[in-house]
Design an enzyme around this catalytic site. Structure first.
Site, PDB file in Angstrom:
ATOM      1  N   ASP A 177     163.625 -62.187 -83.536  1.00 42.97           N
ATOM      2  CA  ASP A 177     163.339 -60.057 -82.509  1.00 42.97           C
ATOM      3  C   ASP A 177     164.377 -60.655 -81.933  1.00 42.97           C
ATOM      4  OD1 ASP A 177     162.597 -59.873 -85.224  1.00 42.97           O
ATOM      5  OD2 ASP A 177     161.289 -58.391 -84.208  1.00 42.97           O
ATOM      6  N   LYS A 200     163.858 -56.226 -90.545  1.00 46.16           N
ATOM      7  CA  LYS A 200     162.570 -55.783 -90.972  1.00 46.16           C
ATOM      8  C   LYS A 200     161.954 -54.232 -90.600  1.00 46.16           C
ATOM      9  CE  LYS A 200     160.672 -58.251 -87.544  1.00 46.16           C
ATOM     10  NZ  LYS A 200     159.774 -57.096 -86.151  1.00 46.16           N
ATOM     11  N   CYS A 211     155.469 -59.975 -82.798  1.00 40.85           N
ATOM     12  CA  CYS A 211     156.065 -60.174 -83.582  1.00 40.85           C
ATOM     13  C   CYS A 211     156.671 -61.870 -84.004  1.00 40.85           C
ATOM     14  CB  CYS A 211     157.576 -59.495 -83.674  1.00 40.85           C
ATOM     15  SG  CYS A 211     157.640 -57.992 -84.099  1.00 40.85           S
TER      16      CYS A 211
HETATM   17  C1  VGL Z   1     157.817 -56.119 -82.071  1.00 43.35           C
HETATM   18  C2  VGL Z   1     156.686 -54.299 -80.164  1.00 43.35           C
HETATM   19  C3  VGL Z   1     157.383 -52.676 -81.419  1.00 43.35           C
HETATM   20  C4  VGL Z   1     158.189 -58.027 -81.735  1.00 43.35           C
HETATM   21  C5  VGL Z   1     158.215 -55.090 -82.464  1.00 43.35           C
HETATM   22  O1  VGL Z   1     159.337 -58.126 -81.893  1.00 43.35           O
HETATM   23  O2  VGL Z   1     157.175 -58.006 -80.946  1.00 43.35           O
HETATM   24  N1  VGL Z   1     157.383 -55.555 -80.580  1.00 43.35           N
HETATM   25  N2  VGL Z   1     158.351 -53.825 -82.318  1.00 43.35           N
END
Ligand code: VGL
Ligand code: ZN
Length: 187
Positions: free
Chosen positions: A13, A95, A134
């Site tokens: 991410d 995802k 994540c």
């Molecule tokens: C994430 C909060 C909400 C992440 C993803 O990638 O860690 N954190 N969605």
């Protein structure tokens, strides 16, 4: 530590919305790009994951979730950081792409484990954003899937909704069996 042909790098991410200026900016989030770009060429298997939400995703505050609107599929906020070297990326995983369920882990309702096994991957090295969400979930699932799992500690950053969340997450990953390494140790 020597990187083997059966090792994979999982870049979690590293998206514009999680970097400074983004909708859900992780403090210093873009600092992961430099170490990631440095180690990625060592790996024969490089995977990126992306949070890839529909516009009214259940994790958004407007829907009763805990996060601001972020990483909406197809928007620039969901793009990977422009400085992340993508030449070495072999597999892209998206995802949490349906409205009614969230997924922090890159393994959650994706074919990541199957893809890694098909490539003969035995060890995974996890880096990216965010340490306490994540990265944590992806690391714990990698262990559950039976991969020997490392976390590149200088190539992760956390949200720290509560102070100390990232350190706690790193301890948890270690207790579950992950090994902490730094990018400088890899060669
Ligand atoms: C994430 C909060 C909400 C992440 C993803 O990638 O860690 N954190 N969605
Ligand atoms: Zn999300």
């Amino acid at each position: 530590m020597k990187i083997e042909p059966s090792d994979a790098l999982i870049i979690v991410d590293v998206q514009n919305d999680f970097c400074p200026g983004g909708a859900l900016a992780v403090p210093d989030g873009d600092a992961v790009v430099e170490p990631i770009n440095r180690v990625a060429p060592l790996f024969s298997h490089v995977v990126t994951t992306q949070d890839w939400h529909p516009p009214h995703h259940c994790s958004f505050k407007e829907q009763g979730g805990m996060w601001p609107v972020h990483c909406v599929a197809g928007t620039s906020g969901a793009d990977l950081h422009p400085q992340l070297n993508q030449q070495a990326v072999h597999l892209r995983i998206r995802k949490a792409d349906t409205a009614e369920r969230d997924a922090y882990s890159g393994f959650d309702h994706t074919d990541l484990a199957a893809q890694l096994r098909q490539r003969g991957v035995r060890r995974v090295f996890v880096c990216g954003l965010a340490t306490d969400y994540c990265v944590r979930a992806t690391t714990l699932d990698a262990l559950k899937e039976g991969f020997v799992t490392f976390v590149i500690t200088d190539a992760v950053r956390g949200v720290d909704v509560q102070p100390g969340d990232s350190e706690k997450a790193l301890r948890e990953m270690q207790e579950a069996g992950a090994t902490m390494v730094t990018s400088g140790e890899l060669g």
